[in-house]
Design a protein around this motif. Structure first.
Motif, PDB file in Angstrom:
ATOM      1  N   SER A   1       0.836  -1.209   0.000  1.00  0.00           N
ATOM      2  CA  SER A   1       0.000   0.000   0.000  1.00  0.00           C
ATOM      3  C   SER A   1       0.868   1.256   0.000  1.00  0.00           C
ATOM      4  O   SER A   1       0.563   2.243  -0.685  1.00  0.00           O
ATOM      5  N   HIS A   2       1.960   1.241   0.749  1.00  0.00           N
ATOM      6  CA  HIS A   2       2.865   2.402   0.776  1.00  0.00           C
ATOM      7  C   HIS A   2       3.567   2.568  -0.574  1.00  0.00           C
ATOM      8  O   HIS A   2       3.734   3.699  -1.053  1.00  0.00           O
ATOM      9  N   LEU A   3       3.959   1.470  -1.180  1.00  0.00           N
ATOM     10  CA  LEU A   3       4.570   1.536  -2.505  1.00  0.00           C
ATOM     11  C   LEU A   3       3.568   2.078  -3.520  1.00  0.00           C
ATOM     12  O   LEU A   3       3.916   2.891  -4.371  1.00  0.00           O
ATOM     13  N   GLY A   4       2.309   1.654  -3.396  1.00  0.00           N
ATOM     14  CA  GLY A   4       1.253   2.167  -4.272  1.00  0.00           C
ATOM     15  C   GLY A   4       1.047   3.657  -4.107  1.00  0.00           C
ATOM     16  O   GLY A   4       0.871   4.383  -5.087  1.00  0.00           O
ATOM     17  N   SER A   5       1.092   4.136  -2.856  1.00  0.00           N
ATOM     18  CA  SER A   5       0.906   5.580  -2.640  1.00  0.00           C
ATOM     19  C   SER A   5       2.083   6.375  -3.195  1.00  0.00           C
ATOM     20  O   SER A   5       1.908   7.478  -3.731  1.00  0.00           O
ATOM     21  N   VAL A   6       3.298   5.833  -3.105  1.00  0.00           N
ATOM     22  CA  VAL A   6       4.467   6.497  -3.690  1.00  0.00           C
ATOM     23  C   VAL A   6       4.326   6.533  -5.209  1.00  0.00           C
ATOM     24  O   VAL A   6       4.570   7.566  -5.846  1.00  0.00           O
ATOM     25  N   MET A   7       3.938   5.408  -5.794  1.00  0.00           N
ATOM     26  CA  MET A   7       3.778   5.356  -7.251  1.00  0.00           C
ATOM     27  C   MET A   7       2.694   6.330  -7.709  1.00  0.00           C
ATOM     28  O   MET A   7       2.852   7.018  -8.715  1.00  0.00           O
TER      29      MET A   7
END
Length: 142
Positions: free
Chosen positions: A2-8
């Motif tokens: 989820s954190h990687l998704g928000s960064v992307m």
């Protein structure tokens, strides 16, 4: 993820703040995700029925991430400069070691020359001592 998704998502929408520090993973990937490198992600899906929810979540994440274009990777010249500097340091170390070996040889030759010189001085002094009494005898005769 989820954190990687928000960064992307933040990178794709060109937001002013990119939340890299929300996760250790995104913090580690900051240089790669920030346009300094090409990024490739692999998604693992499991065929088991018990993993259906996780597989669906992974596939949805993959779909969202695949739509993100971070642009062309920037040329990272610092790494090349670091490698060149490292090579230069290695060459200088080799040159310095060669100079140390040459200096050690020169010092050894100088030591041998001094030993030879001292030996010659002793022989000269001995020869002068042998000749000195003969001279005094020759001068006393006249």
């Amino acid at each position: 993820l989820s954190h990687l998704g928000s960064v992307m998502h933040a990178l794709a929408s060109k937001q002013a703040h990119i939340p890299y520090r929300n996760s250790r993973l995104t913090e580690l990937l900051q240089d790669s995700l920030g346009g300094q490198a090409k990024v490739m992600m692999f998604m693992h899906v499991a065929p088991e029925v018990t993993s259906l929810a996780e597989t669906n979540s992974t596939l949805q994440f993959a779909k969202q991430v695949s739509q993100v274009s971070l642009g062309q990777a920037k040329k990272h010249t610092e790494a090349g400069e670091i490698f060149k500097a490292h090579d230069d340091v290695q060459k200088l170390r080799q040159l310095l070691e060669g100079e140390r070996v040459a200096r050690a040889r020169t010092e050894e030759e100088l030591k041998q020359t001094r030993i030879g010189h001292e030996g010659l001085q002793r022989k000269l002094a001995a020869a002068q001592q042998q000749n000195t009494p003969a001279r005094s005898e020759a001068t006393s005769v006249f």
